[in-house]
Design a protein around this motif. Structure first.
Motif, PDB file in Angstrom:
ATOM      1  N   CYS A  66      -7.658   3.960  -5.104  1.00 24.85           N
ATOM      2  CA  CYS A  66      -8.326   3.605  -6.365  1.00 24.85           C
ATOM      3  C   CYS A  66      -9.003   4.822  -6.986  1.00 24.85           C
ATOM      4  CB  CYS A  66      -9.343   2.497  -6.134  1.00 24.85           C
ATOM      5  SG  CYS A  66      -8.601   0.890  -5.864  1.00 24.85           S
ATOM      6  N   LEU A  67      -9.682   5.608  -6.162  1.00 23.71           N
ATOM      7  CA  LEU A  67     -10.338   6.816  -6.663  1.00 23.71           C
ATOM      8  C   LEU A  67      -9.320   7.824  -7.199  1.00 23.71           C
ATOM      9  CD1 LEU A  67     -13.088   7.377  -3.934  1.00 23.71           C
ATOM     10  CD2 LEU A  67     -13.424   6.651  -6.306  1.00 23.71           C
ATOM     11  N   GLN A  81      -9.571   2.301  -0.973  1.00 22.13           N
ATOM     12  CA  GLN A  81     -10.603   2.909  -1.818  1.00 22.13           C
ATOM     13  C   GLN A  81     -10.159   4.286  -2.304  1.00 22.13           C
ATOM     14  OE1 GLN A  81     -14.114   2.988   0.583  1.00 22.13           O
ATOM     15  NE2 GLN A  81     -14.590   0.809   0.243  1.00 22.13           N
ATOM     16  N   LEU A  82      -9.546   5.067  -1.400  1.00 20.75           N
ATOM     17  CA  LEU A  82      -9.074   6.400  -1.770  1.00 20.75           C
ATOM     18  C   LEU A  82      -7.986   6.330  -2.844  1.00 20.75           C
ATOM     19  CD1 LEU A  82      -8.921   8.158   1.716  1.00 20.75           C
ATOM     20  CD2 LEU A  82     -10.472   8.686  -0.172  1.00 20.75           C
ATOM     21  N   GLU A 114      -8.902  -0.168   4.792  1.00 22.95           N
ATOM     22  CA  GLU A 114      -9.904  -0.403   3.745  1.00 22.95           C
ATOM     23  C   GLU A 114     -10.273   0.899   3.041  1.00 22.95           C
ATOM     24  OE1 GLU A 114     -10.657  -1.317   7.063  1.00 22.95           O
ATOM     25  OE2 GLU A 114      -9.758  -3.291   6.797  1.00 22.95           O
ATOM     26  N   LYS A 115     -10.474   1.938   3.840  1.00 20.59           N
ATOM     27  CA  LYS A 115     -10.824   3.258   3.291  1.00 20.59           C
ATOM     28  C   LYS A 115      -9.651   3.813   2.482  1.00 20.59           C
ATOM     29  CE  LYS A 115     -13.003   7.456   3.866  1.00 20.59           C
ATOM     30  NZ  LYS A 115     -14.069   7.802   3.013  1.00 20.59           N
ATOM     31  N   HIS A 118       0.843  -1.200   0.000  1.00 25.68           N
ATOM     32  CA  HIS A 118       0.000   0.000   0.000  1.00 25.68           C
ATOM     33  C   HIS A 118       0.883   1.259   0.000  1.00 25.68           C
ATOM     34  CE1 HIS A 118      -3.292   2.714   0.814  1.00 25.68           C
ATOM     35  NE2 HIS A 118      -2.610   3.193   1.843  1.00 25.68           N
TER      36      HIS A 118
END
Length: 177
Positions: free
Chosen positions: A66-67, A63-64, A59-60, A14
């Motif tokens: 990916c966005l 997602q951030l 997890e958040k 990550h």
């Protein structure tokens, strides 16, 4: 038994993914904003956005990321700035590196172009040839700029050949390719 396949790219952690994304965003901003102070202002704003989400749950955070990658793809510059000598740069592989062993195939007349320079440097003796008037400019300029290198190279080559013959015996022309 199954064959093991090795992927071309290892999966990124990550942290690596975030760092790579940040660098890509900065390069994209650099392409959009040519004027340096404006670019630095935009980069500071982007850094603040990254710092805001520093302590978000895993997890958040995924997602951030990916966005952000999708947004980068949408807002990417039509002609990204490339450094000239990088893989996609305009000067990539333009200056080809010539290996040192190419000098072994020079004709003695080409080496004789360096005769006067070597005599001044008193580093080696070359065959007594007259200097060529229509010499190849790159060779001539190289030998004028680096006479000590060419003289020391010849000496070291002779020492290496003697060491090789002492260790492995004299080489015969039939074994050479």
């Amino acid at each position: 038994m199954k064959a093991v396949t090795i992927p071309f790219e290892l999966p990124l952690t990550h942290k690596q993914r975030v760092l790579k994304l940040y660098k890509e965003i900065l390069r994209n901003l650099e392409s959009w904003y040519y004027y340096r102070p404006v670019f630095r202002y935009q980069a500071t704003i982007m850094r603040a956005k990254f710092d805001q989400n520093k302590s978000v749950a895993q997890e958040k955070a995924a997602q951030l990321v990916c966005l952000a990658e999708q947004e980068l793809h949408k807002k990417s510059h039509y002609e990204i700035k490339q450094f000239p000598h990088t893989i996609r740069g305009i000067a990539y592989m333009r200056d080809v590196h010539i290996p040192d062993w190419v000098l072994d195939y020079w004709h003695p007349l080409e080496k004789a172009q360096n005769e006067q320079i070597c005599k001044k440097a008193k580093c080696c003796e070359l065959p007594n040839f007259t200097l060529l008037s229509a010499a190849v400019p790159p060779i001539k300029s190289l030998m004028k700029r680096f006479p000590e290198y060419f003289c020391k190279r010849e000496k070291r080559k002779e020492e290496y050949i003697k060491m090789w013959e002492k260790k492995y015996g004299p080489s015969s022309p039939e074994k050479c390719h």
